[in-house]
Enzyme design. Structure first.
Site, mmCIF file in Angstrom:
data_model
loop_
_atom_site.group_PDB
_atom_site.id
_atom_site.type_symbol
_atom_site.label_atom_id
_atom_site.label_comp_id
_atom_site.label_asym_id
_atom_site.label_seq_id
_atom_site.Cartn_x
_atom_site.Cartn_y
_atom_site.Cartn_z
ATOM 1 N N THR A 41 140.930 92.258 92.344
ATOM 2 C CA THR A 41 141.778 91.105 92.630
ATOM 3 C C THR A 41 142.874 90.895 91.595
ATOM 4 O O THR A 41 143.893 90.294 91.889
ATOM 5 C CB THR A 41 140.900 89.846 92.670
ATOM 6 O OG1 THR A 41 140.000 89.905 91.547
ATOM 7 C CG2 THR A 41 140.065 89.822 93.929
ATOM 8 N N GLN A 46 147.061 90.868 97.052
ATOM 9 C CA GLN A 46 145.940 90.198 97.709
ATOM 10 C C GLN A 46 146.284 89.867 99.157
ATOM 11 O O GLN A 46 145.478 90.073 100.067
ATOM 12 C CB GLN A 46 145.614 88.891 96.979
ATOM 13 C CG GLN A 46 144.970 89.088 95.648
ATOM 14 C CD GLN A 46 143.466 89.115 95.813
ATOM 15 O OE1 GLN A 46 142.929 89.792 96.674
ATOM 16 N NE2 GLN A 46 142.781 88.356 95.012
ATOM 17 N N VAL A 65 144.086 83.045 95.809
ATOM 18 C CA VAL A 65 144.732 83.640 96.986
ATOM 19 C C VAL A 65 143.925 84.802 97.574
ATOM 20 O O VAL A 65 144.430 85.570 98.375
ATOM 21 C CB VAL A 65 146.167 84.128 96.666
ATOM 22 C CG1 VAL A 65 147.067 82.958 96.357
ATOM 23 C CG2 VAL A 65 146.152 85.138 95.527
ATOM 24 N N GLU A 67 141.537 84.841 99.699
ATOM 25 C CA GLU A 67 141.035 84.720 101.061
ATOM 26 C C GLU A 67 142.024 84.210 102.092
ATOM 27 O O GLU A 67 141.984 84.604 103.251
ATOM 28 C CB GLU A 67 139.770 83.838 101.042
ATOM 29 C CG GLU A 67 138.582 84.653 100.607
ATOM 30 C CD GLU A 67 137.478 83.863 99.954
ATOM 31 O OE1 GLU A 67 137.778 83.119 99.006
ATOM 32 O OE2 GLU A 67 136.339 83.985 100.380
ATOM 33 N N LYS A 106 145.914 77.701 92.836
ATOM 34 C CA LYS A 106 144.777 77.872 93.742
ATOM 35 C C LYS A 106 144.566 79.375 93.917
ATOM 36 O O LYS A 106 145.467 80.158 93.687
ATOM 37 C CB LYS A 106 145.088 77.228 95.089
ATOM 38 C CG LYS A 106 145.486 75.751 95.005
ATOM 39 C CD LYS A 106 146.022 75.275 96.362
ATOM 40 C CE LYS A 106 146.440 73.815 96.321
ATOM 41 N NZ LYS A 106 147.055 73.390 97.602
ATOM 42 N N PRO A 126 152.881 86.968 90.779
ATOM 43 C CA PRO A 126 153.324 87.223 92.154
ATOM 44 C C PRO A 126 153.050 88.661 92.621
ATOM 45 O O PRO A 126 152.962 88.903 93.815
ATOM 46 C CB PRO A 126 154.828 86.945 92.121
ATOM 47 C CG PRO A 126 155.194 86.730 90.707
ATOM 48 C CD PRO A 126 153.960 86.534 89.900
ATOM 49 N N THR A 143 150.224 90.724 91.727
ATOM 50 C CA THR A 143 148.830 90.878 92.152
ATOM 51 C C THR A 143 148.519 89.931 93.309
ATOM 52 O O THR A 143 147.724 90.262 94.196
ATOM 53 C CB THR A 143 147.856 90.615 90.987
ATOM 54 O OG1 THR A 143 148.140 89.342 90.410
ATOM 55 C CG2 THR A 143 147.976 91.686 89.916
#
Lengths: 758, 338
Positions: free
Chosen positions: A483, A654, A719, A721, A717, A648, A650
């Site tokens: 991740t 995702q 990211v 999922e 927050k 931004p 990585t």
């Protein structure tokens, strides 16, 4: 100590590191092969295990004969339920951090078979090949009992689960009278959706290498999303103390939730190592990757009622999902439908149906990835009945307050997602009618959907050590499952202390490090990132104090908020000439190193008054071959609102990966069960289809600006999922727009499309 | 995987000698001494305990890696040439584009780099039940029953089936070779022989464990392509569940010899429908002299699929086959979308 957030104000100041597209700090290790995974640690004399799997779905073992295997030179031992050592008795000892209510599966416990491919024996040999050969020679006889693995056949045989798993909330009580409102509504849709079971299948198969120390201590290289979770499990099950067991997991080759619970290869490897007092590795084969948790098969009903102007009058969302005979796996499938849109009459219902399969397991956006597409396809169908643009319908029923709780969202820039996503995609040129675009032999369709996921936070600890060489090491027992945890934690630490990225090292994946929760639910940046910030804030405070005591300090007695940390230096805010190197401050005070440990806890009070979520809008273009019914997903725009984006690059990765998985979920992924055998039949990656490179065309990711000073001290927050949620709906909606064929059964394979086209 | 011995052949004769007289099995698939080249299928099946040879004879060093002109004006493809080298060979691409396209529609780039032409013909079915030793399969274990007949059979056969087996042959290359009327050259203890491709693979009948007519003591040395390659009007079309690395739901190799708008000769081989690449020579012959129109091709498809039979999950393949056939002929004939 418990840290309270101090400086710098990461929420408002432009960052030197945060927000930058920093390349993975572990990237070089990965591409050169220097990063070692759980199954790659070798020591002289390492033993290898191979698991024998059950051929029946339910019944008992009547005879198990290991003599032929044991005769093979090089086969050391065969473990079965008949010769396993005595282990922990109570269920609670077998429960891990992610266990739902019930009795966890115990490998080699007794003669009972509760699902097909259940491990029934472990062959230990001097080489993998010998172990695998020995496994073929183990004779097992069964007495089969009738089993049920067909959710559709068992759909009436259900029960309503309680709060049976951490993080799970049962549906809220009904609001208003949804059934009456539906009956009275001007325009309605009432639809059934199905979704096949899906298996995680990370590239790296589950493996555990247990290194047996001379003093009997165990160093366990495990594929896991929580080194501490595995450590606790081992200690509880095998009655070992924490000082005897260290679990290490610095690199994980994908997990997607499959590493949230200790899997049976870990049990097997520890069992063999402790019994034989030798180092042992046990690795699952690809077919055996179908022997444990999975995204559960689901049947759903979504009914929507609206007035002629598109105002929602009724939402009914019901789901029946499989769980095992021994645990109540639950996930939030229907609650989202009470949260996404403003509506006074809502009834949500969630039930489980027990099947003779292994307990399901969280898989990327568990529940939302299943439930939200049903809602979002239904919204599309409603839009067509209303003759309304699907984006307009969603804006018409937009809410800034979570109707389930009545609390405002801490931040929700979904409107911006719709606007920016639509603009990037070119949505405004869309005609509502299906079959309105074609090129050559292909019908072109545009579809969209919204997505939602949580923005959770847990407690986490972090430790920081700043050396006299100016190098900072930060550590927490979290995981990086691909991740980007290594990278973003390094960035956060470098940001707070104004250090170059290369002077910061972040360590993770080790049960000897400070506590972190299992890495799931997209909460790692929020939980561990906040701890990293907190501990670096403490180091920063120490440095300011030391600088104040320095003789002739260029900073004088400046307060912490007046000191700027940058380029390894501290300087006075507003007067950059008043400047001193961090290492100089340490040296002047005779400080060899600064060490701190901090615990970060969520803003419980603030959080209790808010609702939290990440949001998305997905726009997709499909091209359907008019003759054949085959689909190409030629364009996807995914606009994401997830607070502050730490990295931004990585983060984009995702979302890209999640969109690709959403394509798989929408069009390809399906565990095909032979219910006569109670067994998944397509249990390899040739026949269990996930998207290949040739399936993936243009994917565009937008992160909309979203400011949030409630969610956590970083305003960020997760990211991991949100990117998958809603993608299957956008594809289904696009296929309808292209062909006029509506498919509500995932995956949308060529046969289903052709059935509608004929 | 079970233990096996390993030897390396230094000539075709020594390879034949090594495999000859070793086993009761009448056919190559079930031989207890097996040849290994690319190993892309055999090694997987050995790991899955589906195939259990006691000896492997490595033939990767034999000089069968060239493409040569034949006296008849065709090409002879070496048995050990890789699928990739064959597909990208300029002569193959220019004179047999349908074959090149078929090979490149199969497997993945990595597999095509390893897999050989001889091995491609000998690959086993991808039926789930064949691969899973916990389930019945007459091909793997004669007499145990067919798991797919009333089981998960989405990818299974619709033509030429028997109650003993509804598996399909997975090769793309073999489908194009069937349409081209290629010849398989083999060498056994008694010398060389030629097997027409149409007689190389078998229908299951009551002996589904026998895939081919290649005997257990024979080695494939090459594949001969006739001079006629239908380069002007041919194609290979494959319908599948994803864009790459998926076996055909339905594939079609079609070739036309046109005289203006009239069909002089037509060829059609189907993949994904049967235990072997499927030809229907009567239906092909009926196309000769017909106009190259959709109606002609549609009638041809109907004739080919007249006896097709679907099972619980694969009935859609009959209609899909009709669409694939029609579309492939349209493309080969250069018809514009209607």
């Amino acid at each position: 100590m418990i840290a309270k957030p101090t400086f710098p104000d990461l929420l408002h100041a432009p960052g030197a590191q945060i927000g930058k597209p920093v390349s993975r700090v572990d990237g070089r290790l990965k591409v050169t092969g220097a990063a070692k995974y759980a199954g790659e640690f070798n020591v002289p004399g390492l033993l290898h295990g191979y698991i024998v799997s059950s051929t029946i779905a339910k019944g008992r073992i009547t005879r198990i004969d290991t003599s032929a295997a044991l005769k093979v030179p090089g086969v050391v031992q065969v473990f079965t339920h008949e010769n396993r050592p005595s282990l922990a008795w109570f269920d609670r000892k077998w429960k891990d951090q992610d266990a739902p209510k019930g009795s966890p599966f115990r490998p080699l416990h007794d003669d009972r078979i509760v699902h097909s491919l259940q491990p029934v024996a472990l062959v230990i040999a001097e080489s993998l090949e010998l172990a695998r050969y020995g496994a073929r020679l183990v004779e097992v006889e069964y007495e089969a009992e009738p089993h049920q693995t067909d959710l559709h056949a068992n759909r009436e045989n259900t029960f309503t689960p309680g709060k049976d798993k951490g993080g799970f909330e049962p549906p809220p009580p009904p609001r208003g009278d949804a059934d009456k409102a539906l009956a009275d509504a001007d325009v309605t849709v009432d639809l059934e959706f199905t979704q096949a079971a899906e298996y995680h299948n990370p590239m790296e198969m589950h493996a555990s290498t247990v290194l047996y120390g001379e003093d009997g201590t165990l160093t366990v290289h495990d594929k896991t999303q929580g080194a501490l979770n595995s450590q606790t499990y081992i200690c509880n099950v095998f009655n070992l103390s924490k000082s005897q067991v260290r679990v290490v997991s610095p690199f994980v080759g994908g997990a997607f939730g499959s590493g949230l619970r200790p899997q049976h290869q870990l049990f097997m490897a520890v069992l063999a190592a402790t019994e034989l007092k030798r180092s042992v590795r046990v690795e699952l084969s690809r077919p055996q990757m179908f022997s444990f948790g999975h995204r559960p098969e689901t049947i759903q009903r979504v009914a929507l009622g609206a007035s002629k102007d598109g105002t929602l009058q009724a939402i009914i969302h019901e789901a029946v999902q499989e769980s095992s005979q021994f645990e109540n796996y639950v996930e939030i499938v229907v609650n989202w439908s009470g949260q996404q849109y403003r509506c006074d009459n809502v009834r949500l219902d969630y039930k489980l149906s027990r099947l003779d399969l292994h307990t399901p397991l969280d898989q990327r956006a568990p529940g939302a990835a299943t439930g939200v597409p049903a809602l979002e396809i239904a919204m599309d169908e409603l839009a067509y009945k209303l003759g309304m643009d699907p984006v307009e319908l969603r804006l018409k029923n937009y809410t800034d307050i979570d109707p389930n709780s009545g609390n405002p969202f801490s931040s929700k820039e979904l409107r911006a997602c719709f606007r920016q996503g639509a603009e990037r995609f070119g949505w405004s040129g869309r005609k509502l009618e299906p079959r309105s675009m074609r090129e050559g032999r292909e019908l072109i369709g545009w579809g969209m959907a919204a997505g939602v996921w949580d923005a959770m936070q847990g407690q986490a600890n972090a430790r920081a050590v700043l050396g006299l060489d100016g190098k900072l090491t930060v550590a927490s027992a979290t995981a990086d499952i691909g991740t980007g945890t290594y990278t973003v934690m390094t960035q956060i630490a470098a940001e707070v202390l104004g250090l170059p990225i290369e002077d910061v090292t972040f360590n993770l994946g080790d049960s000897s490090l400070p506590m972190a929760p299992i890495e799931g639910g997209s909460w790692t940046v929020s939980s561990v990132g906040s701890a990293v910030k907190a501990v670096c804030d403490m180091v920063r405070g120490r440095l300011v104090k030391l600088a104040g005591k320095m003789e002739g300090s260029p900073l004088g007695d400046a307060a912490e908020e007046d000191v700027v940390f940058a380029d390894g230096h501290m300087s006075l805010r507003g007067d950059p000439s008043k400047r001193v190197a961090i290492v100089e401050v340490m040296r002047a005070s005779g400080t060899q190193s600064i060490e701190e440990e901090a615990r970060s806890i969520p803003y419980y009070l603030k959080r209790s008054k808010h609702a939290f979520g990440t949001h998305s809008a997905i726009f997709a273009e499909v091209r359907v071959d008019e003759d054949l019914g085959t689909v190409r997903v030629t364009r996807v725009v995914s606009a994401i609102a997830a607070g502050r984006i730490i990295n931004p690059k990585t983060a984009r990765s995702q979302i890209l990966g999640a969109v690709v998985w959403g394509m798989g979920m929408g069009l390809e992924e399906e565990a095909m069960l032979d219910h006569r055998l109670g067994r998944v039949m397509n249990h390899d990656l040739a026949e269990y289809h996930v998207p290949v490179n040739a399936d993936v065309h243009d994917i565009d990711v937008i992160f909309v600006e979203e400011h949030d000073d409630v969610v956590n001290p970083l305003g960020a927050k997760g990211v991991g999922e949100i990117g998958i949620v809603g993608v299957p709906a956008a594809l289904s909606n696009a296929i309808f727009h292209a062909t006029g064929v509506r498919v509500r059964d995932l995956p949308i394979t060529v046969d289903k499309i052709r059935k509608g086209m004929r | 995987m079970r233990s096996f011995s390993y030897g390396r052949a230094d000539s075709v004769q020594s390879a034949v000698k090594d495999i000859a007289g070793n086993q009761a099995a009448p056919d190559a698939a079930n031989a207890t001494v097996k040849l290994v080249a690319g190993g892309t299928n055999l090694l997987d099946l050995m790991k899955a305990d589906v195939m259990r040879p006691v000896r492997l004879v490595d033939i990767t060093r034999l000089p069968l890696k060239t493409i040569e002109e034949t006296a008849e004006g065709g090409l002879r493809l070496g048995a050990l040439m890789t699928n990739a080298d064959t597909a990208y060979d300029e002569r193959v691409q220019a004179r047999y584009p349908m074959l090149s396209k078929a090979i490149l529609a199969g497997a993945s780039a990595q597999l095509r780099n390893m897999a050989t032409n001889g091995g491609n013909l000998l690959q086993r079915t991808r039926c789930y039940y064949f691969y899973d030793t916990a389930t019945p399969c007459n091909k793997r274990e004669p007499g145990s029953g067919c798991g797919a007949l009333h089981g998960v059979n989405r990818i299974h056969a619709i033509l030429g089936v028997s109650e003993h087996c509804i598996a399909v042959h997975p090769s793309d290359m073999a489908v194009a070779l069937a349409a081209l009327d290629a010849t398989v050259r083999v060498t056994g203890p008694g010398g060389e022989r030629a097997i027409p491709i149409g007689e190389f693979h078998r229908l299951p009948g009551d002996t589904p464990h026998i895939d081919t007519t290649l005997r257990a003591d024979e080695i494939i040395t090459g594949i001969e392509l006739p001079a006629q390659g239908f380069a002007a009007h041919s194609t290979y079309l494959k319908a599948r569940d994803r864009a790459s690395y998926a076996f055909a739901l339905i594939s079609a190799a079609v070739a036309l010899e046109l005289d203006g708008g009239t069909i002089r000769e037509a060829r059609l081989a189907l993949g994904g429908v049967a235990h072997k690449p499927w030809r229907d020579r009567a239906a092909e012959a009926a196309l000769a002299g017909q106009p190259a129109t959709r109606d002609s091709f549609r009638a041809m498809a109907d004739a080919v699929l007249r006896d097709a039979k679907g099972y619980e999950h694969n009935s859609f393949k009959i209609d899909l086959a009709r669409s694939v056939i029609l579309r492939a002929f349209e493309e080969a004939a250069g018809l514009e979308p209607s």
